[in-house]
Design a protein around this motif. Structure first.
Motif, PDB file in Angstrom:
ATOM      1  N   GLU A   1      46.592  -5.876 -19.740  1.00  0.00           N
ATOM      2  CA  GLU A   1      45.624  -6.888 -19.320  1.00  0.00           C
ATOM      3  C   GLU A   1      44.954  -7.452 -20.567  1.00  0.00           C
ATOM      4  OE1 GLU A   1      41.494  -7.251 -16.715  1.00  0.00           O
ATOM      5  OE2 GLU A   1      42.614  -5.375 -16.693  1.00  0.00           O
TER       6      GLU A   1
ATOM      7  N   ASN B   1      36.274  -8.168 -23.457  1.00  0.00           N
ATOM      8  CA  ASN B   1      35.924  -9.159 -22.447  1.00  0.00           C
ATOM      9  C   ASN B   1      34.793 -10.019 -23.026  1.00  0.00           C
ATOM     10  OD1 ASN B   1      34.484 -10.411 -20.249  1.00  0.00           O
ATOM     11  ND2 ASN B   1      35.638  -9.102 -18.851  1.00  0.00           N
TER      12      ASN B   1
ATOM     13  N   CYS C   1      49.919  -3.832 -24.135  1.00  0.00           N
ATOM     14  CA  CYS C   1      48.815  -4.483 -23.440  1.00  0.00           C
ATOM     15  C   CYS C   1      49.222  -4.835 -22.009  1.00  0.00           C
ATOM     16  CB  CYS C   1      48.384  -5.736 -24.192  1.00  0.00           C
ATOM     17  SG  CYS C   1      46.869  -6.443 -23.501  1.00  0.00           S
TER      18      CYS C   1
ATOM     19  N   CYS D   1      42.784  -7.102 -25.978  1.00  0.00           N
ATOM     20  CA  CYS D   1      43.478  -6.373 -24.925  1.00  0.00           C
ATOM     21  C   CYS D   1      42.457  -5.493 -24.205  1.00  0.00           C
ATOM     22  CB  CYS D   1      44.612  -5.512 -25.479  1.00  0.00           C
ATOM     23  SG  CYS D   1      45.521  -4.714 -24.140  1.00  0.00           S
ATOM     24  N   ILE D   2      42.321  -5.704 -22.922  1.00  0.00           N
ATOM     25  CA  ILE D   2      41.344  -4.964 -22.123  1.00  0.00           C
ATOM     26  C   ILE D   2      41.912  -3.623 -21.656  1.00  0.00           C
ATOM     27  CG2 ILE D   2      40.060  -5.014 -19.935  1.00  0.00           C
ATOM     28  CD1 ILE D   2      39.716  -8.043 -20.410  1.00  0.00           C
ATOM     29  N   ARG D   3      43.211  -3.610 -21.321  1.00  0.00           N
ATOM     30  CA  ARG D   3      43.803  -2.389 -20.781  1.00  0.00           C
ATOM     31  C   ARG D   3      45.219  -2.232 -21.304  1.00  0.00           C
ATOM     32  NH1 ARG D   3      46.313  -1.312 -15.728  1.00  0.00           N
ATOM     33  NH2 ARG D   3      46.074  -3.504 -15.198  1.00  0.00           N
ATOM     34  N   LYS D   4      45.544  -0.992 -21.781  1.00  0.00           N
ATOM     35  CA  LYS D   4      46.874  -0.688 -22.313  1.00  0.00           C
ATOM     36  C   LYS D   4      47.513   0.441 -21.523  1.00  0.00           C
ATOM     37  CE  LYS D   4      45.780  -2.068 -27.022  1.00  0.00           C
ATOM     38  NZ  LYS D   4      45.791  -1.712 -28.430  1.00  0.00           N
ATOM     39  N   ASP D   5      48.849   0.528 -21.627  1.00  0.00           N
ATOM     40  CA  ASP D   5      49.550   1.651 -21.006  1.00  0.00           C
ATOM     41  C   ASP D   5      49.629   2.808 -21.999  1.00  0.00           C
ATOM     42  OD1 ASP D   5      51.654   1.079 -22.779  1.00  0.00           O
ATOM     43  OD2 ASP D   5      52.927   0.185 -21.240  1.00  0.00           O
TER      44      ASP D   5
ATOM     45  N   GLY E   1      39.022  -3.533 -27.524  1.00  0.00           N
ATOM     46  CA  GLY E   1      39.636  -2.944 -26.348  1.00  0.00           C
ATOM     47  C   GLY E   1      38.618  -2.622 -25.277  1.00  0.00           C
ATOM     48  N   GLY E   2      39.110  -2.472 -24.072  1.00  0.00           N
ATOM     49  CA  GLY E   2      38.229  -2.170 -22.950  1.00  0.00           C
ATOM     50  C   GLY E   2      37.212  -3.276 -22.739  1.00  0.00           C
TER      51      GLY E   2
ATOM     52  N   HIS F   1      38.654  -1.659 -13.313  1.00  0.00           N
ATOM     53  CA  HIS F   1      38.790  -2.328 -14.602  1.00  0.00           C
ATOM     54  C   HIS F   1      37.790  -3.461 -14.808  1.00  0.00           C
ATOM     55  CE1 HIS F   1      42.298   0.113 -14.993  1.00  0.00           C
ATOM     56  NE2 HIS F   1      42.831  -0.439 -13.923  1.00  0.00           N
TER      57      HIS F   1
END
Length: 159
Positions: free
Chosen positions: A77, A40, A75, A66-70, A35-36, A5
């Motif tokens: 991360e 950042n 969110c 939000c960098i990482r979602k389920d 995202g992703g 990640h």
């Protein structure tokens, strides 16, 4: 090799090539934090500090950090929105004022609009601010108008 990640090292080649092509048509190439890796702010700042094309920049969105979602799109991360805005605003060619919900006084419940709009102003950005509503508690048109009204009210309070 990168840790899971972690964003890859910044590369400017694709954005530079695309903005070179778009320049002849008087088009700006914008990258929104969405995202992703693009959420950042530190990574985005490193990428855009390498790009020399005037028609290539960022579209900072108040809500997309939000960098990482389920699988259910929750969110897992997040990147600090205020730090991220500070990092990508110097490259802004447009800004998106996203909102989700409002309290009884008309303030956005998850984003400090005065703080963010002060950052926008302090960055020297003078272009348009788009309005985007992604809430579920009120109709879309009502949310868009509430966001617009909040921006007008906050704008009058800025130093």
């Amino acid at each position: 090799r990168h840790e899971p990640h972690a964003p890859p090292p910044p590369r400017r080649e694709t954005s530079t090539k695309l903005s070179d092509l778009a320049n002849g048509a008087n088009i700006n190439v914008l990258v929104e934090n969405h995202g992703g890796f693009s959420s950042n702010g530190s990574w985005m700042s490193r990428v855009f500090s390498q790009i020399q094309n005037e028609n290539c920049g960022t579209l900072p969105d108040f809500g997309n950090f939000c960098i990482r979602k389920d699988k259910e799109r929750n969110c897992l991360e997040a990147y600090d929105r205020y730090k991220g805005m500070q990092e990508i605003l110097p490259f802004a060619k447009a800004v998106s004022a996203k909102s989700y919900d409002f309290d009884a006084d008309g303030n956005e419940t998850t984003i400090d609009y005065k703080r963010v709009m002060q950052m926008v102003k302090d960055s020297g950005y003078t272009g348009f601010v788009g309005v985007e509503f992604e809430g579920k508690g009120i109709p879309e048109e009502t949310g868009i108008k509430a966001t617009r009204d909040l921006l007008i009210r906050v704008g009058k309070q800025l130093s």
